[in-house]
Design an enzyme around this catalytic site. Sequence first.
Site, short mmCIF file in Angstrom:
data_model
loop_
_atom_site.label_atom_id
_atom_site.label_comp_id
_atom_site.label_asym_id
_atom_site.label_seq_id
_atom_site.Cartn_x
_atom_site.Cartn_y
_atom_site.Cartn_z
N ASP A 53 -12.14 -42.81 -12.58
CA ASP A 53 -12.79 -41.59 -13.06
C ASP A 53 -14.32 -41.75 -13.12
O ASP A 53 -15.00 -41.05 -13.86
CB ASP A 53 -12.24 -41.19 -14.43
CG ASP A 53 -12.38 -42.32 -15.44
OD1 ASP A 53 -12.78 -43.43 -15.04
OD2 ASP A 53 -12.09 -42.09 -16.63
N HIS A 92 -28.81 -51.84 9.34
CA HIS A 92 -28.56 -51.24 8.02
C HIS A 92 -27.89 -52.24 7.08
O HIS A 92 -26.93 -51.90 6.38
CB HIS A 92 -27.73 -49.96 8.15
CG HIS A 92 -28.51 -48.83 8.76
ND1 HIS A 92 -27.92 -47.68 9.24
CD2 HIS A 92 -29.83 -48.67 8.98
CE1 HIS A 92 -28.86 -46.88 9.74
NE2 HIS A 92 -30.03 -47.46 9.58
N ASP A 124 -36.66 -52.96 3.73
CA ASP A 124 -36.81 -51.54 4.09
C ASP A 124 -36.34 -50.75 2.89
O ASP A 124 -35.15 -50.77 2.56
CB ASP A 124 -35.95 -51.24 5.34
CG ASP A 124 -36.07 -49.80 5.81
OD1 ASP A 124 -36.64 -48.95 5.09
OD2 ASP A 124 -35.57 -49.52 6.92
N ASP A 172 -40.47 -44.33 2.89
CA ASP A 172 -39.58 -45.10 3.78
C ASP A 172 -40.44 -46.17 4.45
O ASP A 172 -41.10 -45.89 5.45
CB ASP A 172 -38.94 -44.16 4.81
CG ASP A 172 -38.00 -44.88 5.76
OD1 ASP A 172 -37.69 -46.07 5.52
OD2 ASP A 172 -37.57 -44.26 6.76
N HIS A 196 -33.39 -48.86 18.46
CA HIS A 196 -33.54 -47.58 17.76
C HIS A 196 -34.84 -46.91 18.20
O HIS A 196 -35.64 -47.49 18.93
CB HIS A 196 -33.50 -47.78 16.24
CG HIS A 196 -34.54 -48.70 15.67
ND1 HIS A 196 -35.84 -48.32 15.47
CD2 HIS A 196 -34.46 -50.00 15.27
CE1 HIS A 196 -36.52 -49.33 14.94
NE2 HIS A 196 -35.71 -50.37 14.82
N HIS A 220 -38.94 -40.75 12.80
CA HIS A 220 -38.13 -39.60 12.36
C HIS A 220 -38.97 -38.85 11.35
O HIS A 220 -39.90 -39.40 10.76
CB HIS A 220 -36.78 -40.06 11.77
CG HIS A 220 -36.89 -41.06 10.65
ND1 HIS A 220 -37.20 -40.72 9.35
CD2 HIS A 220 -36.74 -42.41 10.64
CE1 HIS A 220 -37.22 -41.81 8.59
NE2 HIS A 220 -36.96 -42.86 9.36
N HIS A 233 -34.19 -39.13 6.55
CA HIS A 233 -34.22 -38.59 7.92
C HIS A 233 -34.29 -37.09 7.72
O HIS A 233 -33.27 -36.42 7.58
CB HIS A 233 -32.97 -39.02 8.70
CG HIS A 233 -32.90 -40.51 8.88
ND1 HIS A 233 -31.74 -41.18 9.16
CD2 HIS A 233 -33.86 -41.46 8.80
CE1 HIS A 233 -31.99 -42.49 9.25
NE2 HIS A 233 -33.27 -42.68 9.03
N GLU A 258 -41.97 -46.88 13.15
CA GLU A 258 -41.22 -48.05 12.74
C GLU A 258 -40.62 -48.85 13.90
O GLU A 258 -39.41 -48.97 14.02
CB GLU A 258 -40.10 -47.64 11.77
CG GLU A 258 -39.22 -46.49 12.24
CD GLU A 258 -38.07 -46.23 11.24
OE1 GLU A 258 -37.35 -47.19 10.91
OE2 GLU A 258 -37.90 -45.07 10.81
N TYR A 281 -35.32 -57.26 17.39
CA TYR A 281 -34.17 -57.91 16.75
C TYR A 281 -33.49 -58.79 17.79
O TYR A 281 -33.01 -58.30 18.82
CB TYR A 281 -33.18 -56.85 16.23
CG TYR A 281 -33.89 -55.73 15.49
CD1 TYR A 281 -34.16 -55.82 14.13
CD2 TYR A 281 -34.34 -54.59 16.18
CE1 TYR A 281 -34.84 -54.81 13.46
CE2 TYR A 281 -35.02 -53.57 15.52
CZ TYR A 281 -35.27 -53.69 14.17
OH TYR A 281 -35.95 -52.69 13.52
N ARG A 309 -39.29 -55.67 11.60
CA ARG A 309 -39.63 -54.24 11.70
C ARG A 309 -40.81 -54.01 10.78
O ARG A 309 -40.91 -54.63 9.71
CB ARG A 309 -38.44 -53.36 11.27
CG ARG A 309 -38.75 -51.87 11.27
CD ARG A 309 -37.51 -50.95 11.20
NE ARG A 309 -36.74 -51.07 9.99
CZ ARG A 309 -35.59 -51.72 9.86
NH1 ARG A 309 -35.06 -52.35 10.90
NH2 ARG A 309 -34.95 -51.78 8.70
N GLU A 331 -42.73 -50.61 9.21
CA GLU A 331 -42.55 -49.15 9.13
C GLU A 331 -43.54 -48.55 8.15
O GLU A 331 -43.64 -48.98 7.00
CB GLU A 331 -41.12 -48.84 8.65
CG GLU A 331 -40.87 -47.36 8.41
CD GLU A 331 -39.42 -47.04 8.09
OE1 GLU A 331 -38.71 -47.91 7.54
OE2 GLU A 331 -39.00 -45.90 8.40
N1 GLY Z 1 -34.53 -46.68 6.11
C1 GLY Z 1 -34.01 -45.83 7.10
C2 GLY Z 1 -34.90 -45.73 8.25
O1 GLY Z 1 -35.86 -46.47 8.34
O2 GLY Z 1 -34.75 -44.89 9.08
MN MN Z 2 -37.30 -44.85 8.73
MN MN Z 3 -36.80 -47.45 6.73
#
Ligand code: GLY
Ligand code: MN
Ligand code: MN
Length: 450
Positions: free
Chosen positions: A52, A255, A272, A283, A362, A366, A373, A396, A400, A418, A420
């Site tokens: 619950d 992720h 991240d 982000d 990737h 975005h 996003h 970003e 990798y 990365r 970003e």
């Molecule tokens: N943290 C999600 C992205 O960088 O798109």
């Molecule tokens: Mn991002």
């Molecule tokens: Mn990110």
Amino acid sequence: MPQPSFDAPTLQPTAIETPETFAKRRAELLGRLGSDSIAIFRSAPETIRNSDVHHAYRQCSDVYYLAGFEEPESTLILAPGRDKPFILLVRARDRQQEIWTGRRAGPEGVVRDYGADEAFDSAELTEHLGPILDEADLVYFARGRDRDFDRQLLELLDQSSRRRYRNGRPPTTLAHPAEHLDEMRLVKTGADLEALRRATEITVAGHREAMRFARPGRNELEVQAVLEYTFRRLGSPRNGYPSIVASGDNATILHYIENRARLAEGELLLIDAGAEWGYFTGDVTRTFPPGGRFQGAGADLYDAVLSAEQAAIDCVRPGMTVESVHLAALHSLADSLLELGLLEGTRDEVIESKSYRRFYMHRTSHWLGMDVHDVGRYKEKSEWRPLVAGMVLTVEPGLYIAADDESVAPAFRGLGIRIEDDVLVTADGVEVLTAGAPRERAEVEALTAG
Ligand code: GLY
Ligand code: MN
Ligand code: MN
């Protein structure tokens, strides 16, 4: 726990949003809708975590954007053809329920405090929404977010269409509100931008604190705690998405959110994470050597990603597109991968054959806003749309290298990097909202070793 030494003063929450903020957004959307149409927005559903226990509740971004109202089980209706165009259906006041689960505004409260022209008990949805649907030729509603409500609304629409048919009117058309609302949310001005600035400022402070705290021997989870403690301390009620705190080859999992490995000597740490403020989120990603210095292949790869990021940021300005930003990063990464001997051929061959995708899988940007996003079309028909002032996007790039990739020199295996940042398109260029988090190797090292 060691006491974090904050490099930013505790930010007192300030009233960036006022009732006028939401009224202005509603007025703009009402102005975009035709008088024969209505728009319906449903609160986010509550979801069971286990037994619950519910997952922490967060209002649907659209509902918050238009009303600042945070309770579940509510329905927001904008009906431009009516004298009283802003209608809210919300949970009724209930003394027992409020003792157990918290305060409710109730219909009277949302008229008084949230500017609703009319408000009703959400238990009476059929009774109140039916007649409104009968008047609307076009209903804007985002399906697919809450199946139970979708079914309820579709049933009401069917009933209404039968009534309309008997009265010689065509059935109601259903359309997605994105073309109006998402376009409004995409371009940030006024209170949107202030909230987003605050979110990125808090995000940067959290990253800086985590960079200072991380050391070999500490756990990813502890670093996450310091990062998020900083977010909370500075007034952010929650993260925009689960924090990624990935040491060593965990950083090659895009992720990775397990966050429970011990930081090892000589490994890099990728974080991240983004703090929310006023329902807008930062982000940011930084990759750094906890307590130490960039070395060897890690330093080479870091420089490659940093150059790509700078090349991409340099090309953000009105008239460019997210695709041109992506290509700038890609060209730079391709050159570096060739120089480092990780790929063979020419830059054009690498791009044409997409051989870079082994290491960069990737895209570069975005939209960023209330959703990490964020909403908004990237293309007009099939053409990438030009950037305009007020848009906010991430930049970003990353590289990798799988830990078991025997086709590359051993020193590169298991590296994930990365960088970003969040950037605002300005009238004549770009503003990096997250520039306070160091990126240059020497600056990063100065902070992590400090
Ligand atoms: N943290 C999600 C992205 O960088 O798109
Ligand atoms: Mn991002
Ligand atoms: Mn990110």
